[in-house]
Design an enzyme around this catalytic site. Structure first.
Site, short mmCIF file in Angstrom:
data_model
loop_
_atom_site.label_atom_id
_atom_site.label_comp_id
_atom_site.label_asym_id
_atom_site.label_seq_id
_atom_site.Cartn_x
_atom_site.Cartn_y
_atom_site.Cartn_z
CD GLU A 14 -3.01 0.92 2.33
OE1 GLU A 14 -3.19 -0.02 2.86
OE2 GLU A 14 -3.28 2.06 2.86
CE LYS A 23 -6.24 -1.77 5.75
NZ LYS A 23 -5.38 -0.77 4.90
CG ASP A 67 1.56 -16.55 11.54
OD1 ASP A 67 0.77 -15.80 11.12
OD2 ASP A 67 1.24 -17.93 12.17
CG HIS A 118 -4.28 7.88 0.10
ND1 HIS A 118 -4.98 7.17 0.83
CD2 HIS A 118 -2.92 7.80 1.12
CE1 HIS A 118 -4.48 6.44 1.89
NE2 HIS A 118 -3.20 6.85 1.94
C1 MEV Z 1 -5.96 3.06 5.33
O1 MEV Z 1 -5.17 1.81 4.62
C2 MEV Z 1 -5.91 3.01 6.96
C3 MEV Z 1 -6.85 4.17 7.36
O2 MEV Z 1 -8.06 4.07 7.13
C4 MEV Z 1 -6.42 4.26 9.12
C5 MEV Z 1 -7.39 5.14 9.81
O3 MEV Z 1 -8.67 5.48 9.22
O4 MEV Z 1 -7.05 5.31 10.79
C6 MEV Z 1 -6.31 5.58 6.93
#
Ligand code: MEV
Length: 429
Positions: A85, A269, A285, A383
Site C-alpha cells: 500500500e 486496521k 506470522d 493518496h
Molecule cells: C488505510 O489503509 C488506513 C486508514 O483508513 C486508517 C485510519 O482510518 O485510521 C487511513
C-alpha cells in the site's frame, strides 16, 4: 550520512533506489549477498520456497521499504517494512520524526510467555477435574520442559498451568487447561504445540476425561508490548490549524475509535498497516498478530481502539498502545526467508522482546500518521499523488515519464488508466 548511526535521514526518500540501498547496506553492515537478497537479485527463489510450503509453483514478491527516524528507548532504528500500500512507509517515517521531537518512544514488553490450550471433555465433574489437574501442576510443567530442551537451555520453559472450567456449552461441560510457556526468542508455536500434545495424555489420566484440541492461543495476552510517546503541539500545526487545535482534533479522533466499533475497526486496521509490514518483513506470522490484536481489542466485550490519545498538562499530544505481540527472531521463516534475516539485521534487534517493542512503537506511530491526516487535511490529497503514480506505472509509462504523467493527471484532476495511457502516448510522440 550514516556515520553517526542516526535513523534521522532527511531526504532519504529523494535518493535513488541504489543510493538508498547503499545507505542501508552501510547502516546494517550488510554483506554483498545480503544486499543482493534485498534487491531481489538473489533472495527467495522457487527452490527455497518449495521447502517452505506445499504445491509451490513460484514466488510472489512485495516491496520492502525503510521507515526512518525511529528513536525507541534511546536507540535509533531504521524499520524495514513489507507492504503493497502506498503512503504507509512515508507516513510512518514522518510520524516517527514528530515523536522524535518529543524525545522518542518509551516501549516495554512482557516476558515472551505463550498460552497453549487443552480442551478436556467427557468429565463427570469439571471442578473435580480442575482440581486433579492442579494437583499435577509441577509434573505437567516438568513434562512440558522435557520436550522443549532447547528453549529451557535458553532460559525459557513452562511457567504455569491454569484451569478454566466452562460448564454450560452446547456440547456439555468442558475443562480448558492452559499451559503457559516462555518461548524466549521464538514465536513459539511449535514449542508450545509439541508440549501440549505431550502432556495431554497425562491430563486425560488425571481427569478421566478426553483431550480434544491441543493448540496455542493467538490471544497471547501474557506476551504484550506497549509504547508511549509525546508530540509537542507546535509540531502538529498546519496552514489551517494551530498546534492546539490539531492536538484537540487528533484526541477527538482517538476517542471516536474508543467509543465506536465501526471506527475502531478502521483505526486498528491503520495501526496494523505498520505492525504487519514489520512482522512480514521479519518473517513472522502476521495472521497470528492480527488475530491477537483484534481479539485483544474486544477483550472487554466490546471491540475498541488499541490506542489511547490525550492532551497532557502542557497541551502536547500523548499516545499509548498495548497489544499482544507474539513475534520471534529465531525459528519459523525468520531465518529461512533470506530477506527476513536481512530485515532483522537492519533492525538490529537483539531479542524477540525488542522486536515486539519496535512493533508497538510502529503501531502507535502509524496510527498517529493516519489520524493526523484524517483530522487535518484528509488523506486523499496525499493518496491521490501516489495513486496516480501507480496508475501511470500500470499504463506503461517509462521510468523517465512517470512524474510527468502523474503531474498531468493531477493537474487535470483526472486520474484514470485510460487517461494515463493517452498521456503516455502523447509524451512518447
Ligand atoms: C488505510 O489503509 C488506513 C486508514 O483508513 C486508517 C485510519 O482510518 O485510521 C487511513
Amino acid at each position: 550520512m550514516t556515520q553517526e548511526h542516526t535513523s534521522r535521514l532527511p531526504g532519504f526518500y529523494k535518493r535513488s533506489l541504489a543510493e538508498r540501498a547503499a545507505i542501508i547496506g552501510q547502516w546494517g553492515n550488510l554483506t554483498p549477498e545480503e544486499q543482493a537478497a534485498l534487491l531481489g537479485v538473489s533472495g527467495l527463489n522457487a527452490a527455497q520456497a518449495d521447502h517452505m510450503i506445499e504445491n509451490v509453483v513460484g514466488v510472489y514478491a512485495l516491496p520492502l521499504g525503510i521507515a526512518t527516524n525511529f528513536l525507541i528507548n534511546g536507540k535509533d532504528y531504521l524499520v524495514p517494512m513489507v507492504i503493497e500500500e502506498p503512503s504507509v512507509v512515508a507516513a510512518l517515517g514522518n510520524a516517527a520524526r514528530l515523536f522524535r521531537e518529543g524525545g522518542g518512544f518509551t516501549a516495554s514488553s512482557d516476558e515472551p510467555v505463550m498460552i497453549g490450550q487443552i480442551q478436556v471433555l467427557d468429565l463427570a465433574d469439571v471442578y473435580v477435574a480442575a482440581g486433579a489437574v492442579m494437583a499435577q501442576r509441577d509434573r505437567l510443567m516438568a513434562e512440558a520442559d522435557k520436550v522443549s530442551s532447547s528453549i529451557v537451555r535458553y532460559g525459557g520453559g513452562a511457567r504455569d498451568i491454569q484451569v478454566r472450567p466452562i460448564v454450560d456449552t452446547p456440547v456439555g461441560p468442558m475443562l480448558i487447561v492452559h499451559l503457559l510457556m516462555d518461548t524466549r526468542d521464538a514465536m513459539g508455536a511449535n514449542t508450545i504445540n509439541t508440549a501440549l500434545e505431550h502432556i495431554a495424555p497425562l491430563i486425560e489420566q488425571a481427569t478421566g476425561g478426553r483431550a480434544n484440541l491441543r493448540i496455542l492461543s493467538n490471544l497471547a495476552d501474557h506476551r504484550r508490548a506497549r509504547a508511549e510517546g509525546m508530540i509537542p503541539k507546535a509540531q502538529l500545526a498546519t496552514d489551517r490549524l494551530s498546534g492546539e487545535d490539531a492536538v484537540q482534533a487528533i484526541v477527538e479522533a482517538g476517542v471516536f475509535a474508543e467509543v465506536d466499533p465501526y471506527r475502531a475497526a478502521t483505526h486498528n486496521k491503520g495501526i496494523m498497516n505498520g505492525v504487519d509490514a514489520v512482522v512480514i518483513a521479519t518473517g513472522n506470522d502476521w495472521r497470528a498478530i492480527e488475530a491477537g490484536a483484534h481479539a485483544y481489542a474486544a477483550r472487554g466485550g466490546r471491540y475498541t481502539s488499541l490506542t489511547q490519545w490525550w492532551q497532557d498538562d502542557e497541551g502536547n499530544l500523548r499516545g499509548f498502545i498495548e497489544l499482544p505481540m507474539a513475534v520471534g527472531t529465531v525459528g519459523g521463516a525468520t531465518r529461512v526467508h533470506p530477506a527476513a534475516g536481512v530485515a532483522l539485521k537492519i533492525l538490529g534487534v537483539q531479542s524477540a522482546r525488542e522486536l515486539a517493542e519496535v512493533c508497538a512503537a510502529v503501531g502507535l506511530a502509524q496510527n498517529l500518521a493516519a489520524m493526523r491526516a484524517l483530522a487535518t487535511e484528509g488523506i486523499q490529497r496525499g493518496h491521490m499523488r501516489l495513486h496516480a503514480r501507480q496508475i501511470a506505472v500500470a499504463a506503461g509509462a517509462p521510468t523517465h515519464l512517470i512524474n510527468r504523467v502523474v503531474q498531468a493527471m493531477i493537474t487535470e484532476n483526472n486520474i484514470r488508466l485510460e487517461r494515463a495511457r493517452e498521456i503516455v502516448q502523447e509524451l512518447n510522440k
